[in-house]
Design an enzyme around this catalytic site. Structure first.
Site, PDB file in Angstrom:
ATOM      1  N   ARG A 231      -0.876 -15.079  -8.023  1.00 48.55           N
ATOM      2  CA  ARG A 231      -1.931 -14.089  -7.792  1.00 48.55           C
ATOM      3  C   ARG A 231      -1.551 -12.687  -8.253  1.00 48.55           C
ATOM      4  O   ARG A 231      -2.380 -11.764  -8.181  1.00 48.55           O
ATOM      5  CB  ARG A 231      -2.270 -14.058  -6.307  1.00 48.55           C
ATOM      6  CG  ARG A 231      -1.136 -13.529  -5.434  1.00 48.55           C
ATOM      7  CD  ARG A 231      -1.422 -13.803  -3.991  1.00 48.55           C
ATOM      8  NE  ARG A 231      -0.416 -13.252  -3.102  1.00 48.55           N
ATOM      9  CZ  ARG A 231      -0.389 -13.474  -1.794  1.00 48.55           C
ATOM     10  NH1 ARG A 231      -1.306 -14.239  -1.249  1.00 48.55           N
ATOM     11  NH2 ARG A 231       0.539 -12.941  -1.046  1.00 48.55           N
TER      12      ARG A 231
ATOM     13  N   PHE B 246       2.521  -6.362  -4.600  1.00 50.31           N
ATOM     14  CA  PHE B 246       2.371  -4.926  -4.814  1.00 50.31           C
ATOM     15  C   PHE B 246       3.294  -4.169  -3.870  1.00 50.31           C
ATOM     16  O   PHE B 246       3.774  -4.743  -2.892  1.00 50.31           O
ATOM     17  CB  PHE B 246       0.937  -4.479  -4.483  1.00 50.31           C
ATOM     18  CG  PHE B 246      -0.131  -5.073  -5.328  1.00 50.31           C
ATOM     19  CD1 PHE B 246      -0.303  -4.677  -6.647  1.00 50.31           C
ATOM     20  CD2 PHE B 246      -0.973  -6.027  -4.808  1.00 50.31           C
ATOM     21  CE1 PHE B 246      -1.320  -5.206  -7.416  1.00 50.31           C
ATOM     22  CE2 PHE B 246      -1.994  -6.564  -5.588  1.00 50.31           C
ATOM     23  CZ  PHE B 246      -2.161  -6.154  -6.889  1.00 50.31           C
TER      24      PHE B 246
ATOM     25  N   HIS C 263       4.630 -15.535  -9.149  1.00 51.93           N
ATOM     26  CA  HIS C 263       3.609 -15.635  -8.106  1.00 51.93           C
ATOM     27  C   HIS C 263       2.244 -15.527  -8.767  1.00 51.93           C
ATOM     28  O   HIS C 263       1.912 -14.510  -9.380  1.00 51.93           O
ATOM     29  CB  HIS C 263       3.799 -14.529  -7.061  1.00 51.93           C
ATOM     30  CG  HIS C 263       4.949 -14.813  -6.145  1.00 51.93           C
ATOM     31  ND1 HIS C 263       5.711 -13.827  -5.567  1.00 51.93           N
ATOM     32  CD2 HIS C 263       5.455 -16.005  -5.703  1.00 51.93           C
ATOM     33  CE1 HIS C 263       6.643 -14.401  -4.804  1.00 51.93           C
ATOM     34  NE2 HIS C 263       6.508 -15.716  -4.880  1.00 51.93           N
TER      35      HIS C 263
ATOM     36  N   GLU D  57       8.147  -4.369  -7.442  1.00 53.14           N
ATOM     37  CA  GLU D  57       6.827  -4.565  -6.824  1.00 53.14           C
ATOM     38  C   GLU D  57       5.942  -3.460  -7.387  1.00 53.14           C
ATOM     39  O   GLU D  57       6.098  -2.279  -7.050  1.00 53.14           O
ATOM     40  CB  GLU D  57       6.895  -4.458  -5.283  1.00 53.14           C
ATOM     41  CG  GLU D  57       7.758  -5.502  -4.582  1.00 53.14           C
ATOM     42  CD  GLU D  57       7.100  -6.888  -4.467  1.00 53.14           C
ATOM     43  OE1 GLU D  57       5.934  -7.047  -4.876  1.00 53.14           O
ATOM     44  OE2 GLU D  57       7.786  -7.802  -3.977  1.00 53.14           O
TER      45      GLU D  57
HETATM   46  O1  0X9 Z   1       8.710 -12.281  -1.104  1.00 49.56           O
HETATM   47  C1  0X9 Z   1       8.915 -12.255  -2.325  1.00 49.56           C
HETATM   48  O2  0X9 Z   1       9.152 -13.257  -3.007  1.00 49.56           O
HETATM   49  C2  0X9 Z   1       8.863 -10.887  -3.027  1.00 49.56           C
HETATM   50  N1  0X9 Z   1       7.705 -10.158  -2.581  1.00 49.56           N
HETATM   51  S1  0X9 Z   1       6.192 -10.670  -3.000  1.00 49.56           S
HETATM   52  O3  0X9 Z   1       5.239  -9.885  -2.277  1.00 49.56           O
HETATM   53  N2  0X9 Z   1       5.951 -10.351  -4.529  1.00 49.56           N
HETATM   54  O4  0X9 Z   1       6.070 -12.078  -2.752  1.00 49.56           O
HETATM   55  C3  0X9 Z   1      10.095 -10.101  -2.698  1.00 49.56           C
HETATM   56  C4  0X9 Z   1      11.382 -10.755  -3.113  1.00 49.56           C
HETATM   57  C5  0X9 Z   1      12.565  -9.871  -2.870  1.00 49.56           C
HETATM   58  N3  0X9 Z   1      13.811 -10.476  -3.208  1.00 49.56           N
HETATM   59  C6  0X9 Z   1      14.550 -11.247  -2.357  1.00 49.56           C
HETATM   60  N4  0X9 Z   1      14.197 -11.448  -1.119  1.00 49.56           N
HETATM   61  N5  0X9 Z   1      15.655 -11.749  -2.824  1.00 49.56           N
HETATM   62 ZN    ZN Z   2       5.650 -11.847  -5.834  1.00 47.96          ZN
END
Ligand code: 0X9
Ligand code: ZN
Length: 438
Positions: free
Chosen positions: A182, A310, A180, A386
């Site tokens: 950012r 985070f 990701h 995170e």
């Molecule tokens: O949403 C995501 O991709 C992750 N959080 S973020 O805020 N960094 O974007 C969490 C991913 C958790 N894992 C799965 N859902 N498999």
């Molecule tokens: Zn992420």
């Protein structure tokens, strides 16, 4: 001279971040599971973008576009969900953040003697230079792989670190960051792990007993775009065709693009969405590169960690529906051990890590993520970290309060504590699965 540079810079940044004019961000704190689920169920309707994850009794931070703000506030009031303003205007806040980062750059640039400083966020060029240099200086143990390219043609660089060039069937530990764009703080935690495995070795057992794959910037196009143009950019920068919508809405969420339950939950078909899953699984060369690494080392990979931010959380599968895998006990106990290793070292003004199944902890499912895919392929321990983002607001020494960066003064601390979790995770994985398929 410094003043002149700063003035030119301040003028330039005022043209930036226009897109976020009028956006606001809010702290939200669900106090029970019912509130958490009510909140996350409204993500699509209000286009909510959680930059810091909320959990039960864990305050998160959510970005809200102008046209949804009134309805969102009405909803929070109706459901009695605790909230308060984080930033009244994102554009203004981003301008302030940029100035602070630049002032810090001017102050620290001249005194950085080390090869990769941990007192500020670095450009992709500086990070890549470090990766190249390490491979050149330690050819006995480090192999640079850069055979695939990002959508925009940047090399996707990762390091294989091994005492015997991966020839003796040791268990493999894989860690990546920066999928990701950012989530800038994730990248130094992986370059720091390289530093600790190669340059400043205090845990020699880690190379005696394991082979390592460290991939610090999975999405370099997105990182550069976020660093230079749009701080909140999350996706890759791919274009699927030459249509206007493709140009206006580029990129795919890398963490929705893996081939496990792809595009079924917590992902979007809409190209313009920040969680767009792509046209098909592995449509992106960045995610294919991660998939290929998993394929190549599946027989020996015992621990897979993808670093995000985070929220101060360690999350494990299954993230699409909250069910637990056969390996849930080990996933949970090793997760707890890693979190304890961090909590022991962490600063008092940061929250303790929480550990749990990702959907149950953050209150929403997301399919096509790399942790689930790696687990589905057979890696016994797979996690999303995170990292910590926001410290206690009462700390008056915090000049970055209300900003969107983790204050650069904490980068080194986060690297040190996250390294402690990697060490613990590797050792526990070795105890539990050291003999996997050997
Ligand atoms: O949403 C995501 O991709 C992750 N959080 S973020 O805020 N960094 O974007 C969490 C991913 C958790 N894992 C799965 N859902 N498999
Ligand atoms: Zn992420």
């Amino acid at each position: 001279m410094k003043l002149l540079v700063l003035l030119v810079f301040v003028t330039a940044i005022h043209a930036k971040h226009e897109k976020y004019s009028g956006w606001k961000s809010f702290y939200v704190k669900p106090v029970n599971n019912d509130q958490l689920l009510k909140l996350t169920s409204r993500i699509p309707e209000f286009h909510l973008d959680f930059i810091s994850k909320a959990a039960v009794n864990r305050e998160g931070i959510v970005l809200v576009e102008p046209q949804y703000q009134n309805d969102f506030l009405r909803f929070l009031a109706k459901e009695k969900i605790c909230h308060r303003i984080h930033s009244e205007d994102l554009k203004e806040q981003f301008d302030i953040d940029d100035q602070k980062i630049e002032v810090r750059n001017l102050a620290t640039r001249s005194i950085n003697g080390g090869r990769l400083p941990y007192d500020n966020y670095q450009t992709l060029d500086v990070i890549y230079e470090y990766i190249d240099q390490i491979a050149e200086d330690y050819p006995e143990i480090v192999t640079l792989v850069s055979s695939s390219k990002s959508f925009q043609g940047r090399p996707l660089k990762y390091l294989k670190i091994s005492k015997d060039k991966f020839s003796s069937n040791k268990p493999v530990i894989y860690i990546d960051a920066g999928i990701h764009a950012r989530e800038w703080i994730t990248i130094p935690t992986v370059t720091y792990a390289i530093h600790k495995l190669v340059e400043n070795v205090t845990e020699p057992d880690l190379l005696d007993n394991f082979d390592w794959i460290l991939f610090p910037v999975v999405n370099p196009d997105g990182y550069v775009f976020s660093y230079e143009r749009d701080k909140m950019w999350r996706k890759t920068r791919s274009l699927k065709d030459w249509s206007i919508t493709s140009f206006l809405c580029r990129g795919v969420d890398g963490n929705r693009n893996f081939d496990f339950m792809w595009n079924t939950v917590g992902a979007d078909d809409d190209k313009c969405s920040p969680i767009y899953a792509g046209t098909e699984p592995f449509s992106e060369s960045e995610t294919r590169t991660v998939g290929d690494i998993i394929d190549e080392h599946i027989d020996r990979m015992v621990l897979f960690i993808t670093v995000h931010s985070f929220g101060s959380m360690i999350l494990y599968p299954w993230g699409h529906n909250g069910s637990l895998s056969n390996n849930a006990f080990s996933l949970h106990t090793v997760g707890i051990d890693m979190a304890n290793a961090i909590n022991k070292l962490s600063l008092p003004n940061f929250p303790n890590y929480v550990v749990g199944n990702s959907m149950l902890t953050i209150g929403y499912g997301a399919s096509g993520a790399s942790d689930d895919y790696a687990h589905f392929r057979g890696v016994p321990l797979t996690y999303t970290f995170e990292l910590p983002g926001f410290e206690d607001e009462d700390d008056e020494s915090n000049e970055f309060t209300q900003g969107f960066y983790l204050d650069p003064k904490y980068i080194h601390q986060v690297c040190v504590e996250t390294w402690a979790a990697f060490v613990t995770g590797a050792r526990r994985a070795g105890e539990l699965y050291g003999k996997k398929n050997l």
